[in-house]
Write a protein that holds these residues in place. Structure first.
Motif, short mmCIF file in Angstrom:
data_model
loop_
_atom_site.label_atom_id
_atom_site.label_comp_id
_atom_site.label_asym_id
_atom_site.label_seq_id
_atom_site.Cartn_x
_atom_site.Cartn_y
_atom_site.Cartn_z
N UNK A 51 0.82 -1.21 0.00
CA UNK A 51 0.00 0.00 0.00
C UNK A 51 0.85 1.26 0.00
N UNK A 52 1.97 1.22 0.72
CA UNK A 52 2.85 2.39 0.80
C UNK A 52 3.60 2.63 -0.51
N UNK A 53 3.90 1.57 -1.23
CA UNK A 53 4.73 1.74 -2.44
C UNK A 53 4.01 1.36 -3.72
N UNK A 54 2.69 1.33 -3.69
CA UNK A 54 1.92 0.91 -4.87
C UNK A 54 2.21 1.80 -6.09
N UNK A 55 2.22 3.10 -5.90
CA UNK A 55 2.48 4.00 -7.03
C UNK A 55 3.88 3.82 -7.60
N UNK A 56 4.86 3.65 -6.70
CA UNK A 56 6.24 3.43 -7.17
C UNK A 56 6.33 2.12 -7.94
N UNK A 57 5.62 1.09 -7.48
CA UNK A 57 5.60 -0.18 -8.20
C UNK A 57 4.99 -0.02 -9.58
N UNK A 58 3.88 0.72 -9.66
CA UNK A 58 3.22 0.94 -10.95
C UNK A 58 4.16 1.68 -11.91
N UNK A 59 4.85 2.69 -11.40
CA UNK A 59 5.77 3.44 -12.25
C UNK A 59 6.91 2.56 -12.73
N UNK A 60 7.44 1.71 -11.84
CA UNK A 60 8.52 0.80 -12.23
C UNK A 60 8.03 -0.19 -13.29
N UNK A 61 6.80 -0.69 -13.14
CA UNK A 61 6.26 -1.61 -14.13
C UNK A 61 6.07 -0.92 -15.48
N UNK A 62 5.63 0.33 -15.45
CA UNK A 62 5.45 1.07 -16.70
C UNK A 62 6.78 1.30 -17.40
N UNK A 63 7.83 1.58 -16.62
CA UNK A 63 9.15 1.78 -17.23
C UNK A 63 9.66 0.50 -17.86
N UNK A 64 9.30 -0.64 -17.27
CA UNK A 64 9.76 -1.93 -17.79
C UNK A 64 8.89 -2.51 -18.88
N UNK A 65 7.80 -1.84 -19.21
CA UNK A 65 6.88 -2.33 -20.22
C UNK A 65 7.49 -2.15 -21.61
N UNK A 66 7.22 -3.11 -22.45
CA UNK A 66 7.71 -3.01 -23.82
C UNK A 66 7.11 -1.76 -24.48
N UNK A 67 7.94 -0.97 -25.03
CA UNK A 67 7.50 0.23 -25.70
C UNK A 67 7.92 0.16 -27.16
#
Length: 133
Positions: A51-67
């Protein structure tokens, strides 16, 4: 055993990563973990830092997403081949010239191309519906 520990860690990693990817709040994640058999206190121990780091996790996942890199140019060609039984087959070659990776060649069979085209049309319709909403 070591294999059991690895399996539990892999399952937790997958569950937490999926929860972050689909923006699941910590209460819903806790309920899911409990339904999977994790004791409530253990589920709470996982959900608190989530819960404390959910946004940071989402941002990290977005950075790692195939672009997809910027497309400079694209070309395509269709070729017909025949095998020993004189069966004709269609193949589609897409040549994508991107800014970051240069020229990428993608060869697909007729069947796979039809599936890809159908999926792309579905995605476009979903995106059009989303942007209209």
């Amino acid at each position: 055993t070591a294999g059991d520990v690895e399996a539990v860690i892999a399952a937790l990693e997958y569950t937490i990563e999926s929860a972050a990817r689909y923006d699941v709040d910590e209460r819903a994640l806790g309920r899911e973990l409990e339904q999977l058999g994790l004791p409530k206190e253990h589920a709470d121990a996982v959900c608190k830092p989530y819960g404390k780091s959910r946004e940071a996790l989402r941002e990290a996942l977005l950075r790692g997403t195939m672009r997809v890199n910027a497309l400079k140019d694209m070309s395509w060609s269709v070729t017909f081949t025949s095998d020993a039984d004189y069966e004709r087959a269609l193949a589609v070659r897409l040549q994508l010239n991107t800014t970051a990776h240069g020229c990428l060649d993608v060869d697909v069979s007729e069947e796979k191309f039809r599936v890809l085209l159908g999926e792309l049309k579905t995605v476009k319709a979903l995106m059009d519906a989303e942007s209209a909403a």
